[in-house]
Structures are given as C-alpha cells and as structure tokens.
Design a protein around this motif. Structure first.
Motif, PDB file in Angstrom:
ATOM      1  N   LEU A 114      17.268   3.984  54.494  1.00 46.30           N
ATOM      2  CA  LEU A 114      16.557   2.711  54.533  1.00 46.30           C
ATOM      3  C   LEU A 114      16.807   1.984  55.855  1.00 46.30           C
ATOM      4  O   LEU A 114      15.919   1.300  56.365  1.00 46.30           O
ATOM      5  N   GLY A 115      18.015   2.126  56.388  1.00 45.60           N
ATOM      6  CA  GLY A 115      18.306   1.512  57.686  1.00 45.60           C
ATOM      7  C   GLY A 115      17.456   2.109  58.788  1.00 45.60           C
ATOM      8  O   GLY A 115      16.921   1.385  59.638  1.00 45.60           O
ATOM      9  N   ASP A 116      17.311   3.439  58.777  1.00 46.67           N
ATOM     10  CA  ASP A 116      16.445   4.090  59.766  1.00 46.67           C
ATOM     11  C   ASP A 116      14.992   3.670  59.585  1.00 46.67           C
ATOM     12  O   ASP A 116      14.282   3.398  60.556  1.00 46.67           O
ATOM     13  N   MET A 117      14.543   3.624  58.330  1.00 41.44           N
ATOM     14  CA  MET A 117      13.167   3.232  58.053  1.00 41.44           C
ATOM     15  C   MET A 117      12.926   1.774  58.467  1.00 41.44           C
ATOM     16  O   MET A 117      11.894   1.440  59.055  1.00 41.44           O
ATOM     17  N   ALA A 118      13.878   0.899  58.192  1.00 37.74           N
ATOM     18  CA  ALA A 118      13.745  -0.504  58.569  1.00 37.74           C
ATOM     19  C   ALA A 118      13.730  -0.665  60.081  1.00 37.74           C
ATOM     20  O   ALA A 118      12.979  -1.482  60.625  1.00 37.74           O
ATOM     21  N   TYR A 119      14.541   0.142  60.765  1.00 41.50           N
ATOM     22  CA  TYR A 119      14.570   0.086  62.228  1.00 41.50           C
ATOM     23  C   TYR A 119      13.234   0.543  62.805  1.00 41.50           C
ATOM     24  O   TYR A 119      12.697  -0.091  63.720  1.00 41.50           O
ATOM     25  N   ASP A 120      12.691   1.653  62.273  1.00 39.33           N
ATOM     26  CA  ASP A 120      11.410   2.166  62.758  1.00 39.33           C
ATOM     27  C   ASP A 120      10.270   1.196  62.476  1.00 39.33           C
ATOM     28  O   ASP A 120       9.338   1.075  63.270  1.00 39.33           O
ATOM     29  N   ALA A 121      10.321   0.502  61.343  1.00 38.13           N
ATOM     30  CA  ALA A 121       9.262  -0.445  60.972  1.00 38.13           C
ATOM     31  C   ALA A 121       9.497  -1.821  61.578  1.00 38.13           C
ATOM     32  O   ALA A 121       8.717  -2.739  61.348  1.00 38.13           O
ATOM     33  N   GLU A 122      10.587  -1.976  62.337  1.00 35.30           N
ATOM     34  CA  GLU A 122      10.954  -3.229  62.989  1.00 35.30           C
ATOM     35  C   GLU A 122      11.141  -4.369  61.996  1.00 35.30           C
ATOM     36  O   GLU A 122      10.741  -5.511  62.239  1.00 35.30           O
ATOM     37  N   TRP A 123      11.737  -4.035  60.844  1.00 32.41           N
ATOM     38  CA  TRP A 123      12.106  -5.065  59.878  1.00 32.41           C
ATOM     39  C   TRP A 123      13.347  -5.766  60.391  1.00 32.41           C
ATOM     40  O   TRP A 123      14.045  -5.257  61.277  1.00 32.41           O
ATOM     41  N   PRO A 124      13.673  -6.928  59.848  1.00 34.05           N
ATOM     42  CA  PRO A 124      14.888  -7.623  60.296  1.00 34.05           C
ATOM     43  C   PRO A 124      16.134  -6.754  60.106  1.00 34.05           C
ATOM     44  O   PRO A 124      16.206  -5.950  59.168  1.00 34.05           O
ATOM     45  N   GLU A 125      17.077  -6.931  60.998  1.00 32.85           N
ATOM     46  CA  GLU A 125      18.301  -6.136  60.939  1.00 32.85           C
ATOM     47  C   GLU A 125      19.039  -6.376  59.630  1.00 32.85           C
ATOM     48  O   GLU A 125      19.147  -7.505  59.164  1.00 32.85           O
ATOM     49  N   GLY A 126      19.531  -5.321  59.037  1.00 31.29           N
ATOM     50  CA  GLY A 126      20.275  -5.413  57.791  1.00 31.29           C
ATOM     51  C   GLY A 126      19.420  -5.262  56.549  1.00 31.29           C
ATOM     52  O   GLY A 126      19.941  -5.288  55.439  1.00 31.29           O
ATOM     53  N   THR A 127      18.101  -5.092  56.714  1.00 31.45           N
ATOM     54  CA  THR A 127      17.216  -4.969  55.551  1.00 31.45           C
ATOM     55  C   THR A 127      17.564  -3.730  54.734  1.00 31.45           C
ATOM     56  O   THR A 127      17.639  -3.787  53.509  1.00 31.45           O
ATOM     57  N   GLY A 128      17.770  -2.597  55.395  1.00 27.41           N
ATOM     58  CA  GLY A 128      18.102  -1.364  54.685  1.00 27.41           C
ATOM     59  C   GLY A 128      19.404  -1.479  53.926  1.00 27.41           C
ATOM     60  O   GLY A 128      19.507  -1.064  52.768  1.00 27.41           O
TER      61      GLY A 128
END
Length: 160
Positions: A98-112
């Motif tokens: 989820l952290g990798d997916m959140a990073y790729d989707a440019e979600w806020p840090e810590g979302t995953g």
C-alpha cells in the motif's frame, strides 16, 4: 521439560532476538561520537526481550508447583496464535504494498501505513475475540491516528 509451550515460545523469541541483533548490526555506523545512536533503542529492547526469553526457557524446565506438567495450548488458542502470526505477516506485506501504491498514486505520505494499520487492528481484534464493532472501529482509528501523529508529525519519520 515441564512446560513445552513456554519452552518453545522462549526459543522462538530467542531466534527472533538473534535476527533482530543481526539487523541492528547492519545499521550504518553513527556519524559522530554520540552515546545514543539509531541502534540504541532497538538494542535495548532486543536485549531485554532476550533476557526475558531466557528466563521463560529456564522457568519452563523447572517443575511446576503442583507437580503436573503443563501441556500444549488447546486447539482454539493455538489456532488464534497461528492466525495472528499470519495476520502480522500480511500486515507487513500490506503496508509495504500500500505504501508503494500510495507513493505511485501521489497520495499523502503515510496513507499506506495508516490504511494497513487500520485493517490490521480491526482484524487483530476479531482474531483475539472482540466482537463489539463500534469499539473495534473506535480503537483502531484512535491507535492509527496516534501512531500517525507521533511518528509522521512529531518525529518526522517518513511512513510508507
């Protein structure tokens, strides 16, 4: 051997301490001559866990007070312990993915990390026997929010 469960759990914890000691050894050396470094806290926790694990192993070898030897845990308890072990492994895999997916989707840090922690806490409470949905959700949200505030906002630790 008077208590097989304590003996094997103590051995498993000692193996875990060995793995942790190896991981701490792999940390980069400190830049300065500081007494407390990045490895100080994990070293202290690992040493304390190793000492307590040794005490558990030695205590399991002594005779039980009533003279009766303790046996393996009942099937229901063993299943819950095994499920919790699998759930922890899935949690670690989940927050990495989820952290990798959140990073790729440019979600806020810590979302995953936050989403996987919420899911983990809900599942862990079900595994341990809690069934009050309102309390489960409330506790999970409160703990996930607390962890996010402490690590991401207060300590400025980048979360996955």
């Amino acid at each position: 051997m008077k208590n097989k469960t304590d003996f094997f759990i103590g051995l498993a914890l000692l193996v875990f301490c060995g793995v942790m000691a190896h991981q701490i050894y792999l940390l980069p050396p400190p830049a300065g001559n500081d007494f407390f470094t990045a490895g100080s806290f994990p070293t202290g926790v690992t040493a304390a866990l190793a000492v307590l694990s040794l005490l558990l192993v030695f205590r399991s070898l002594r005779a039980a007070p009533g003279g009766a030897a303790a046996c393996w845990p009942e099937r229901e308890i063993f299943v819950r312990v095994a499920l919790m072990g699998v759930w922890i492994i899935l949690y670690v895999i989940g927050f990495i993915m989820l952290g990798d997916m959140a990073y790729d989707a440019e979600w806020p840090e810590g979302t995953g990390f936050t989403l996987s922690t919420l899911a983990f806490l809900v599942g862990a409470q079900f595994i341990t026997g809690y069934r009050n949905i309102f309390k489960i959700v409330l506790i999970s949200i409160a703990i996930a929010a607390f962890l996010y505030v402490v690590f991401a906002m207060l300590f400025k630790v980048p979360l996955p």
